[in-house]
Design a protein around this motif. Structure first.
Motif, PDB file in Angstrom:
ATOM      1  N   VAL A 127       0.843  -1.192   0.000  1.00  0.00           N
ATOM      2  CA  VAL A 127       0.000   0.000   0.000  1.00  0.00           C
ATOM      3  C   VAL A 127       0.881   1.246   0.000  1.00  0.00           C
ATOM      4  O   VAL A 127       2.043   1.200   0.409  1.00  0.00           O
ATOM      5  N   GLN A 128       0.312   2.351  -0.452  1.00  0.00           N
ATOM      6  CA  GLN A 128       1.008   3.626  -0.402  1.00  0.00           C
ATOM      7  C   GLN A 128       0.749   4.272   0.957  1.00  0.00           C
ATOM      8  O   GLN A 128      -0.371   4.648   1.279  1.00  0.00           O
ATOM      9  N   TYR A 129       1.805   4.388   1.748  1.00  0.00           N
ATOM     10  CA  TYR A 129       1.708   4.956   3.096  1.00  0.00           C
ATOM     11  C   TYR A 129       3.106   5.424   3.515  1.00  0.00           C
ATOM     12  O   TYR A 129       4.087   4.744   3.219  1.00  0.00           O
ATOM     13  N   PRO A 130       3.255   6.573   4.171  1.00  0.00           N
ATOM     14  CA  PRO A 130       2.218   7.498   4.661  1.00  0.00           C
ATOM     15  C   PRO A 130       1.773   8.553   3.646  1.00  0.00           C
ATOM     16  O   PRO A 130       0.961   9.403   3.978  1.00  0.00           O
ATOM     17  N   HIS A 131       2.304   8.503   2.416  1.00  0.00           N
ATOM     18  CA  HIS A 131       1.859   9.470   1.410  1.00  0.00           C
ATOM     19  C   HIS A 131       2.001   8.828   0.032  1.00  0.00           C
ATOM     20  O   HIS A 131       2.603   7.747  -0.119  1.00  0.00           O
ATOM     21  N   GLN A 132       1.452   9.459  -0.966  1.00  0.00           N
ATOM     22  CA  GLN A 132       1.526   8.948  -2.327  1.00  0.00           C
ATOM     23  C   GLN A 132       2.993   8.834  -2.767  1.00  0.00           C
ATOM     24  O   GLN A 132       3.805   9.722  -2.521  1.00  0.00           O
ATOM     25  N   GLY A 133       3.312   7.712  -3.404  1.00  0.00           N
ATOM     26  CA  GLY A 133       4.670   7.486  -3.870  1.00  0.00           C
ATOM     27  C   GLY A 133       5.555   6.786  -2.859  1.00  0.00           C
ATOM     28  O   GLY A 133       6.677   6.402  -3.200  1.00  0.00           O
ATOM     29  N   SER A 134       5.084   6.617  -1.616  1.00  0.00           N
ATOM     30  CA  SER A 134       5.832   5.897  -0.580  1.00  0.00           C
ATOM     31  C   SER A 134       5.089   4.603  -0.274  1.00  0.00           C
ATOM     32  O   SER A 134       3.922   4.631   0.124  1.00  0.00           O
ATOM     33  N   TRP A 135       5.757   3.475  -0.460  1.00  0.00           N
ATOM     34  CA  TRP A 135       5.098   2.177  -0.350  1.00  0.00           C
ATOM     35  C   TRP A 135       5.559   1.429   0.894  1.00  0.00           C
ATOM     36  O   TRP A 135       6.713   1.557   1.312  1.00  0.00           O
ATOM     37  N   THR A 136       4.660   0.650   1.460  1.00  0.00           N
ATOM     38  CA  THR A 136       5.000  -0.192   2.604  1.00  0.00           C
ATOM     39  C   THR A 136       4.157  -1.455   2.554  1.00  0.00           C
ATOM     40  O   THR A 136       3.176  -1.542   1.805  1.00  0.00           O
ATOM     41  N   ILE A 137       4.538  -2.439   3.367  1.00  0.00           N
ATOM     42  CA  ILE A 137       3.820  -3.712   3.437  1.00  0.00           C
ATOM     43  C   ILE A 137       2.816  -3.655   4.575  1.00  0.00           C
ATOM     44  O   ILE A 137       3.127  -3.173   5.672  1.00  0.00           O
ATOM     45  N   ALA A 138       1.610  -4.122   4.325  1.00  0.00           N
ATOM     46  CA  ALA A 138       0.553  -4.157   5.330  1.00  0.00           C
ATOM     47  C   ALA A 138      -0.092  -5.535   5.321  1.00  0.00           C
ATOM     48  O   ALA A 138       0.112  -6.339   4.389  1.00  0.00           O
ATOM     49  N   PHE A 139      -0.877  -5.809   6.355  1.00  0.00           N
ATOM     50  CA  PHE A 139      -1.568  -7.090   6.484  1.00  0.00           C
ATOM     51  C   PHE A 139      -3.079  -6.843   6.542  1.00  0.00           C
ATOM     52  O   PHE A 139      -3.544  -5.956   7.262  1.00  0.00           O
ATOM     53  N   VAL A 140      -3.812  -7.623   5.797  1.00  0.00           N
ATOM     54  CA  VAL A 140      -5.260  -7.491   5.750  1.00  0.00           C
ATOM     55  C   VAL A 140      -5.850  -8.017   7.057  1.00  0.00           C
ATOM     56  O   VAL A 140      -5.556  -9.137   7.478  1.00  0.00           O
ATOM     57  N   THR A 141      -6.685  -7.210   7.715  1.00  0.00           N
ATOM     58  CA  THR A 141      -7.308  -7.606   8.977  1.00  0.00           C
ATOM     59  C   THR A 141      -8.793  -7.900   8.837  1.00  0.00           C
ATOM     60  O   THR A 141      -9.405  -8.430   9.763  1.00  0.00           O
ATOM     61  N   GLY A 142      -9.389  -7.548   7.715  1.00  0.00           N
ATOM     62  CA  GLY A 142     -10.807  -7.833   7.521  1.00  0.00           C
ATOM     63  C   GLY A 142     -11.541  -6.661   6.909  1.00  0.00           C
ATOM     64  O   GLY A 142     -10.933  -5.695   6.437  1.00  0.00           O
TER      65      GLY A 142
END
Length: 216
Positions: A127-142
Protein backbone atom coordinates in the motif's frame (compact mmCIF):
# COMPACT_ATOMS: atom_id res chain seq x y z
CA UNK A 1 40.50 -8.45 11.64
CA UNK A 2 37.25 -6.55 11.02
CA UNK A 3 36.17 -9.13 8.44
CA UNK A 4 36.60 -12.00 10.91
CA UNK A 5 34.85 -10.12 13.73
CA UNK A 6 31.83 -9.44 11.52
CA UNK A 7 31.77 -13.08 10.37
CA UNK A 8 31.85 -14.25 13.99
CA UNK A 9 29.10 -11.79 14.90
CA UNK A 10 26.88 -13.09 12.10
CA UNK A 11 27.30 -16.63 13.46
CA UNK A 12 26.62 -15.88 17.12
CA UNK A 13 24.10 -13.01 16.98
CA UNK A 14 21.07 -15.04 15.76
CA UNK A 15 21.81 -17.75 18.33
CA UNK A 16 22.25 -15.21 21.14
CA UNK A 17 18.99 -13.43 20.34
CA UNK A 18 17.14 -16.75 20.06
CA UNK A 19 18.47 -17.89 23.45
CA UNK A 20 17.59 -14.51 24.97
CA UNK A 21 14.00 -14.69 23.70
CA UNK A 22 13.59 -18.28 24.89
CA UNK A 23 14.97 -17.42 28.34
CA UNK A 24 12.58 -14.46 28.53
CA UNK A 25 9.62 -16.70 27.72
CA UNK A 26 10.74 -19.30 30.26
CA UNK A 27 11.19 -16.57 32.88
CA UNK A 28 7.71 -15.27 32.14
CA UNK A 29 6.20 -18.73 32.61
CA UNK A 30 8.20 -19.23 35.82
CA UNK A 31 6.86 -15.89 37.08
CA UNK A 32 3.26 -16.94 36.45
CA UNK A 33 3.91 -20.30 38.13
CA UNK A 34 5.50 -18.54 41.10
CA UNK A 35 2.42 -16.34 41.46
CA UNK A 36 0.21 -19.43 41.50
CA UNK A 37 2.43 -20.95 44.18
CA UNK A 38 2.09 -17.78 46.24
CA UNK A 39 -1.68 -18.12 46.08
CA UNK A 40 -1.39 -21.77 47.08
CA UNK A 41 0.86 -20.84 49.98
CA UNK A 42 -1.77 -18.43 51.26
CA UNK A 43 -4.60 -20.99 51.23
CA UNK A 44 -2.75 -24.23 52.06
CA UNK A 45 -1.69 -25.20 55.59
CA UNK A 46 1.73 -24.20 56.93
CA UNK A 47 2.98 -27.76 56.58
CA UNK A 48 2.95 -27.34 52.79
CA UNK A 49 5.26 -24.29 52.82
CA UNK A 50 8.45 -26.35 52.50
CA UNK A 51 7.11 -28.23 49.45
CA UNK A 52 5.96 -25.00 47.82
CA UNK A 53 9.39 -23.41 48.31
CA UNK A 54 11.11 -26.45 46.75
CA UNK A 55 8.83 -26.19 43.75
CA UNK A 56 9.53 -22.47 43.49
CA UNK A 57 13.31 -23.09 43.48
CA UNK A 58 13.12 -25.73 40.73
CA UNK A 59 14.34 -23.95 37.60
CA UNK A 60 12.07 -24.02 34.53
CA UNK A 61 9.50 -26.15 36.35
CA UNK A 62 7.05 -23.30 35.84
CA UNK A 63 7.49 -23.48 32.06
CA UNK A 64 6.82 -27.23 32.05
CA UNK A 65 3.75 -26.85 34.26
CA UNK A 66 2.35 -23.93 32.25
CA UNK A 67 2.82 -25.78 28.94
CA UNK A 68 1.14 -28.85 30.40
CA UNK A 69 -1.69 -26.68 31.72
CA UNK A 70 -2.20 -25.11 28.28
CA UNK A 71 -2.24 -28.56 26.66
CA UNK A 72 -4.76 -29.95 29.14
CA UNK A 73 -6.93 -26.84 28.83
CA UNK A 74 -6.87 -27.11 25.04
CA UNK A 75 -7.92 -30.76 25.15
CA UNK A 76 -10.68 -29.93 27.63
CA UNK A 77 -11.96 -26.91 25.66
CA UNK A 78 -12.23 -28.80 22.35
CA UNK A 79 -14.79 -31.39 23.50
CA UNK A 80 -18.51 -30.82 23.97
CA UNK A 81 -18.41 -30.91 27.77
CA UNK A 82 -15.49 -28.48 27.91
CA UNK A 83 -17.08 -26.09 25.44
CA UNK A 84 -20.15 -25.88 27.67
CA UNK A 85 -17.99 -24.90 30.65
CA UNK A 86 -16.10 -22.33 28.56
CA UNK A 87 -19.42 -20.74 27.58
CA UNK A 88 -20.48 -20.59 31.24
CA UNK A 89 -17.15 -19.00 32.14
CA UNK A 90 -17.60 -16.39 29.42
CA UNK A 91 -21.06 -15.55 30.74
CA UNK A 92 -19.71 -15.05 34.26
CA UNK A 93 -16.84 -12.83 33.06
CA UNK A 94 -19.19 -10.76 30.90
CA UNK A 95 -21.37 -9.93 33.91
CA UNK A 96 -18.60 -8.39 36.04
CA UNK A 97 -18.43 -4.60 35.69
CA UNK A 98 -15.18 -3.23 34.18
CA UNK A 99 -13.81 -6.77 33.84
CA UNK A 100 -16.30 -7.57 31.07
CA UNK A 101 -15.03 -4.69 28.91
CA UNK A 102 -11.42 -5.87 29.07
CA UNK A 103 -12.21 -9.59 28.88
CA UNK A 104 -14.61 -9.36 25.92
CA UNK A 105 -12.26 -7.10 23.95
CA UNK A 106 -9.23 -9.34 24.45
CA UNK A 107 -11.28 -12.46 23.66
CA UNK A 108 -12.62 -11.01 20.42
CA UNK A 109 -9.13 -10.00 19.28
CA UNK A 110 -7.55 -13.33 20.22
CA UNK A 111 -10.36 -15.33 18.60
CA UNK A 112 -9.95 -13.30 15.41
CA UNK A 113 -6.17 -13.55 15.27
CA UNK A 114 -5.69 -17.19 16.27
CA UNK A 115 -8.81 -18.84 14.92
CA UNK A 116 -8.09 -21.14 12.00
CA UNK A 117 -11.28 -19.92 10.32
CA UNK A 118 -10.45 -16.24 10.65
CA UNK A 119 -9.09 -14.01 7.89
CA UNK A 120 -6.91 -11.69 9.98
CA UNK A 121 -3.25 -11.60 9.01
CA UNK A 122 -3.75 -14.16 6.26
CA UNK A 123 -2.56 -11.89 3.44
CA UNK A 124 0.30 -9.44 2.91
CA UNK A 125 -0.30 -6.51 0.57
CA UNK A 126 1.50 -3.43 -0.71
CA UNK A 127 0.00 0.00 0.00
CA UNK A 128 1.01 3.63 -0.40
CA UNK A 129 1.71 4.96 3.10
CA UNK A 130 2.22 7.50 4.66
CA UNK A 131 1.86 9.47 1.41
CA UNK A 132 1.53 8.95 -2.33
CA UNK A 133 4.67 7.49 -3.87
CA UNK A 134 5.83 5.90 -0.58
CA UNK A 135 5.10 2.18 -0.35
CA UNK A 136 5.00 -0.19 2.60
CA UNK A 137 3.82 -3.71 3.44
CA UNK A 138 0.55 -4.16 5.33
CA UNK A 139 -1.57 -7.09 6.48
CA UNK A 140 -5.26 -7.49 5.75
CA UNK A 141 -7.31 -7.61 8.98
CA UNK A 142 -10.81 -7.83 7.52
CA UNK A 143 -13.70 -5.68 6.37
CA UNK A 144 -14.67 -2.42 8.10
CA UNK A 145 -17.54 -2.46 10.58
CA UNK A 146 -20.96 -1.98 9.02
CA UNK A 147 -21.36 1.52 10.48
CA UNK A 148 -17.96 2.57 9.13
CA UNK A 149 -18.57 0.97 5.74
CA UNK A 150 -21.84 2.89 5.43
CA UNK A 151 -19.86 6.14 5.27
CA UNK A 152 -17.43 4.89 2.61
CA UNK A 153 -17.89 4.70 -1.13
CA UNK A 154 -16.91 1.43 -2.75
CA UNK A 155 -15.28 -1.64 -1.24
CA UNK A 156 -12.78 -0.99 1.57
CA UNK A 157 -10.67 -3.29 3.72
CA UNK A 158 -8.93 -2.95 7.08
CA UNK A 159 -5.13 -3.00 7.11
CA UNK A 160 -2.47 -3.23 9.80
CA UNK A 161 0.79 -1.44 8.97
CA UNK A 162 3.52 -2.65 11.37
CA UNK A 163 6.48 -0.55 12.43
CA UNK A 164 10.11 -1.59 11.95
CA UNK A 165 11.88 -3.41 13.55
CA UNK A 166 9.13 -3.97 16.15
CA UNK A 167 6.04 -5.26 14.32
CA UNK A 168 3.93 -5.45 17.49
CA UNK A 169 3.21 -1.73 17.17
CA UNK A 170 1.79 -0.09 14.08
CA UNK A 171 -1.19 1.65 12.52
CA UNK A 172 -4.70 0.58 11.58
CA UNK A 173 -5.86 1.88 8.21
CA UNK A 174 -9.04 1.54 6.16
CA UNK A 175 -8.29 1.82 2.46
CA UNK A 176 -10.10 1.12 -0.83
CA UNK A 177 -9.43 -2.36 -2.12
CA UNK A 178 -8.44 -0.83 -5.45
CA UNK A 179 -5.57 1.01 -3.69
CA UNK A 180 -3.77 -2.14 -2.53
CA UNK A 181 -1.55 -4.49 -4.48
CA UNK A 182 -1.58 -8.18 -3.46
CA UNK A 183 1.75 -9.90 -2.82
CA UNK A 184 2.69 -13.54 -3.39
CA UNK A 185 4.91 -13.66 -0.28
CA UNK A 186 3.53 -15.36 2.81
CA UNK A 187 2.81 -13.54 6.06
CA UNK A 188 5.94 -15.07 7.66
CA UNK A 189 8.10 -13.91 4.77
CA UNK A 190 6.59 -10.42 4.93
CA UNK A 191 7.26 -10.22 8.69
CA UNK A 192 10.90 -11.22 8.19
CA UNK A 193 11.20 -8.59 5.48
CA UNK A 194 9.75 -5.92 7.78
CA UNK A 195 11.73 -6.87 10.89
CA UNK A 196 15.01 -6.92 8.93
CA UNK A 197 14.19 -3.47 7.49
CA UNK A 198 14.30 -4.90 3.97
CA UNK A 199 17.60 -6.76 4.37
CA UNK A 200 16.12 -10.27 4.35
CA UNK A 201 14.19 -10.35 1.09
CA UNK A 202 11.73 -13.20 0.45
CA UNK A 203 12.48 -15.57 -2.45
CA UNK A 204 10.95 -14.65 -5.80
CA UNK A 205 7.60 -16.34 -6.55
CA UNK A 206 7.81 -19.55 -8.52
CA UNK A 207 6.85 -19.14 -12.20
CA UNK A 208 3.47 -20.62 -13.13
CA UNK A 209 3.57 -24.15 -14.45
CA UNK A 210 3.25 -24.46 -18.19
CA UNK A 211 0.49 -26.59 -19.70
CA UNK A 212 1.48 -30.05 -20.90
CA UNK A 213 0.95 -29.03 -24.56
CA UNK A 214 3.25 -26.04 -24.14
CA UNK A 215 6.01 -28.20 -22.61
CA UNK A 216 5.82 -30.60 -25.52
Amino acid sequence: MKKYLVAGLLVWLPLAITVWVMLWLLGLMDGVFSSLLSVGKAVLPVSADATIERLRDTRFLGAVVMLALLLVTGVFATNIFGQWWVRQWDRVMNRIPLVKSIYSSVKQVSDTLFSSSGNAFREAVLVQYPHQGSWTIAFVTGRPASEVAAHLDGEHIGLYVPTTPNPTSGFFLIMPRSAIRPLHMSVDEALKYIISMGVVAPPPPAPPALPVAARN
